[in-house]
Motif scaffolding. Structure first.
Motif, mmCIF file in Angstrom:
data_model
loop_
_atom_site.group_PDB
_atom_site.id
_atom_site.type_symbol
_atom_site.label_atom_id
_atom_site.label_comp_id
_atom_site.label_asym_id
_atom_site.label_seq_id
_atom_site.Cartn_x
_atom_site.Cartn_y
_atom_site.Cartn_z
ATOM 1 N N ILE A 126 0.856 -1.196 0.000
ATOM 2 C CA ILE A 126 0.000 0.000 0.000
ATOM 3 C C ILE A 126 0.883 1.234 0.000
ATOM 4 C CG2 ILE A 126 -1.753 1.292 1.261
ATOM 5 C CD1 ILE A 126 -2.665 -1.373 2.476
ATOM 6 N N THR A 127 0.534 2.183 -0.903
ATOM 7 C CA THR A 127 1.207 3.483 -0.950
ATOM 8 C C THR A 127 0.149 4.565 -0.886
ATOM 9 O OG1 THR A 127 2.982 2.583 -2.310
ATOM 10 C CG2 THR A 127 2.761 4.981 -2.244
ATOM 11 N N SER A 128 0.363 5.524 0.079
ATOM 12 C CA SER A 128 -0.624 6.597 0.253
ATOM 13 C C SER A 128 0.104 7.907 0.436
ATOM 14 C CB SER A 128 -1.516 6.307 1.475
ATOM 15 O OG SER A 128 -2.380 7.388 1.716
ATOM 16 N N CYS A 129 -0.209 8.875 -0.478
ATOM 17 C CA CYS A 129 0.374 10.213 -0.386
ATOM 18 C C CYS A 129 -0.738 11.257 -0.437
ATOM 19 C CB CYS A 129 1.386 10.431 -1.511
ATOM 20 S SG CYS A 129 2.787 9.290 -1.423
ATOM 21 N N GLU A 130 -0.352 12.516 -0.618
ATOM 22 C CA GLU A 130 -1.343 13.593 -0.553
ATOM 23 C C GLU A 130 -2.403 13.472 -1.657
ATOM 24 O OE1 GLU A 130 0.685 17.308 -0.584
ATOM 25 O OE2 GLU A 130 1.087 17.262 1.574
ATOM 26 N N LYS A 150 -9.205 5.592 4.921
ATOM 27 C CA LYS A 150 -9.942 6.645 5.622
ATOM 28 C C LYS A 150 -9.098 7.905 5.520
ATOM 29 C CE LYS A 150 -11.944 7.791 10.142
ATOM 30 N NZ LYS A 150 -12.100 7.327 11.550
ATOM 31 N N LEU A 151 -9.548 8.864 4.656
ATOM 32 C CA LEU A 151 -8.742 10.031 4.322
ATOM 33 C C LEU A 151 -9.447 11.305 4.766
ATOM 34 C CD1 LEU A 151 -7.817 8.972 0.667
ATOM 35 C CD2 LEU A 151 -6.535 8.511 2.782
ATOM 36 N N TYR A 152 -8.624 12.292 5.167
ATOM 37 C CA TYR A 152 -9.131 13.603 5.615
ATOM 38 C C TYR A 152 -8.772 14.646 4.565
ATOM 39 C CZ TYR A 152 -9.855 11.549 10.226
ATOM 40 O OH TYR A 152 -10.280 10.775 11.271
ATOM 41 N N LYS A 153 -9.780 15.385 4.103
ATOM 42 C CA LYS A 153 -9.559 16.423 3.095
ATOM 43 C C LYS A 153 -8.878 17.637 3.719
ATOM 44 C CE LYS A 153 -13.739 15.130 0.511
ATOM 45 N NZ LYS A 153 -15.049 15.599 0.018
ATOM 46 N N VAL A 183 -6.286 17.264 -2.741
ATOM 47 C CA VAL A 183 -5.214 16.878 -1.790
ATOM 48 C C VAL A 183 -5.833 16.471 -0.460
ATOM 49 C CG1 VAL A 183 -3.146 17.674 -0.596
ATOM 50 C CG2 VAL A 183 -3.616 18.437 -2.934
ATOM 51 N N VAL A 184 -5.247 15.418 0.166
ATOM 52 C CA VAL A 184 -5.678 14.968 1.495
ATOM 53 C C VAL A 184 -4.525 15.135 2.487
ATOM 54 C CG1 VAL A 184 -7.349 13.326 0.567
ATOM 55 C CG2 VAL A 184 -4.981 12.596 0.999
ATOM 56 N N ASP A 185 -4.858 15.044 3.781
ATOM 57 C CA ASP A 185 -3.858 15.188 4.858
ATOM 58 C C ASP A 185 -3.313 13.801 5.195
ATOM 59 O OD1 ASP A 185 -2.302 15.789 6.990
ATOM 60 O OD2 ASP A 185 -3.834 16.898 8.117
ATOM 61 N N CYS A 186 -2.048 13.541 4.797
ATOM 62 C CA CYS A 186 -1.463 12.212 5.018
ATOM 63 C C CYS A 186 -1.189 11.915 6.488
ATOM 64 C CB CYS A 186 -0.156 12.090 4.226
ATOM 65 S SG CYS A 186 -0.411 12.109 2.447
ATOM 66 N N THR A 187 -1.042 12.955 7.285
ATOM 67 C CA THR A 187 -0.695 12.729 8.701
ATOM 68 C C THR A 187 -1.868 12.201 9.504
ATOM 69 O OG1 THR A 187 -1.223 15.033 9.242
ATOM 70 C CG2 THR A 187 1.050 14.531 8.595
ATOM 71 N N LYS A 188 -3.083 12.340 8.981
ATOM 72 C CA LYS A 188 -4.270 11.925 9.734
ATOM 73 C C LYS A 188 -4.918 10.661 9.163
ATOM 74 C CE LYS A 188 -5.546 16.591 11.222
ATOM 75 N NZ LYS A 188 -6.644 17.608 11.252
#
Length: 405
Positions: A33-37, A74-77, A56-61
């Protein structure tokens, strides 16, 4: 060629996005799995899910969970707005996807490096805290040991002072006992002398009355010799002119000599057992074989016969040192030093041995100052003794370390 997964599902709100990618029977441990902004990738050969997000999403959350045969994102905008579509309009452009893929890899690499750096810093902080805690514990242990040593040193000093006081009291009592015996002897002699004078006066008075003439007067004295008896004294000088201390010392030495004579005349002793030199050689043999108590008995027997031989006391002190009778060792070494006076070249070696043994006993009692004093005195006698100099230097370090604590 990988098989592109298209049967994914997604949902969104103003602030969040949920994406579910089916694994199609592939085990969870084989999923990459790879997840970036703005880029997502789920690779589980031969299947591949790749998506360029609409915004763009917030990768830290965000988070990605694998379970129940699917990967759920589960991504945060970053901006609270509805996307209406999940994929970016340029998602079908291969060049743009390649660029986003490379940017995602660089971002992921950078994020991993930062994470590793942070973990390393955290590990260093933990190690630093552990070292500080260990140093505190070691300092507390050193302080505890120092307090125990100080307590034991004070106790040993108190015991030594108490022993000295007891010895002084015993010596004073012995002195008073000897003086009392001497006074009783003098009084007895005086009483016998007075009794003799009274008897003589009575005898002379009776003779006079028997020889009186008819006229009542005593006849003239006859020629004769008058014998005068004096009260016997140990010393030739009168009591009023005597030196009490010197006389007491002389009486003590005479008593020791009498005891030696009585011991040497014991019928139960063999001829060689009456020889102090034979006893000393026997004690040396016992010491060499490691029978220190038997050596002490031999030296003690010899001392009773010859109490003025310093080597007997020094050798017995060596036995007491082996048996950890430190106070007795100090006492015997001190007696040997008294008998080795005056200091001459002929007794230099004996004085050096006595000082080293007494200094060692003091050090075993943690009386390092007294021990160093004896070692330095021994070094003045034998300044070329390297082992003795090294021991003295080590003792100075111990004294300095104790003073600093």
């Amino acid at each position: 060629m990988p098989l592109i997964v298209k049967d994914y599902t997604w949902e969104e709100t103003d602030s969040m996005v949920w994406i579910t990618v089916p694994l199609k029977g592939v085990k969870a441990n084989k999923v990459d799995i790879t997840s970036c902004e703005q880029y997502l990738k789920v690779s589980y050969p031969p299947y591949l899910f790749e998506c360029l997000l609409a915004a763009v999403v917030d990768c830290t959350k965000g988070s990605a969970q694998v379970g129940n045969g699917a990967v759920t994102f589960k991504l945060y905008k970053k901006e609270p707005v509805l996307w209406r579509t999940l994929r970016h309009p340029d998602a079908d452009d291969k060049e743009i996807m390649k660029q986003k893929r490379e940017e995602a890899q660089e971002e992921l690499k950078k994020r991993l490096e930062e994470q590793q750096t942070k973990q390393a810093e955290t590990k260093r902080e933990h190690e630093k805290l552990a070292i500080n805690e260990m140093m505190k514990l070691e300092e507390q242990e050193r302080s505890r040991i120092s307090n125990i040593k100080e307590s034991e040193r004070q106790k040993a000093t108190e015991d030594l002072e108490k022993w000295k006081e007891e010895q002084q009291i015993l010596a004073q009592k012995e002195k008073e006992k000897m003086l009392e015996a001497q006074r009783e002897q003098v009084e007895a002699e005086k009483e016998r002398d007075r009794e003799e004078r009274r008897r003589l006066r009575k005898a002379r008075a009776g003779n006079i009355f028997e020889k009186e003439g008819k006229d009542g007067r005593a006849p003239p004295r006859e020629n004769g010799k008058i014998v005068v008896k004096h009260t016997p004294r140990v010393f030739p000088t009168p009591v009023r002119e005597s030196q009490t201390e010197q006389e007491e010392e002389w009486l003590r030495k005479q008593a020791e000599a009498k005891r030696s004579i009585e011991l040497s005349m014991d019928a139960d002793l063999k001829e060689e057992e009456k020889n102090p030199q034979w006893l000393q050689d026997k004690g040396n043999s016992f010491f060499t074989s490691g029978d220190y108590q038997a050596a002490i008995n031999a030296y003690t027997h010899a001392i009773r016969m010859t109490p003025k031989l310093p080597s007997l006391y020094s050798n017995r002190a060596a036995c007491h040192l082996k048996l950890r009778n430190f106070f007795k060792c100090i006492e015997d070494c001190s007696k040997a030093m008294d008998l080795l006076f005056p200091a001459v070249p002929q007794n230099a070696s004996s004085r050096c041995k006595a000082l080293v043994r007494r200094g060692t006993a003091f050090c075993q009692l943690e009386l390092y100052v007294e021990g160093l004093r004896d070692y330095e005195a021994a070094l003045q006698i034998d300044p070329n003794n390297k082992a003795l100099a090294a021991d003295a230097e080590r003792m100075r370090h111990i004294i300095q370390a104790t003073a600093e604590v």
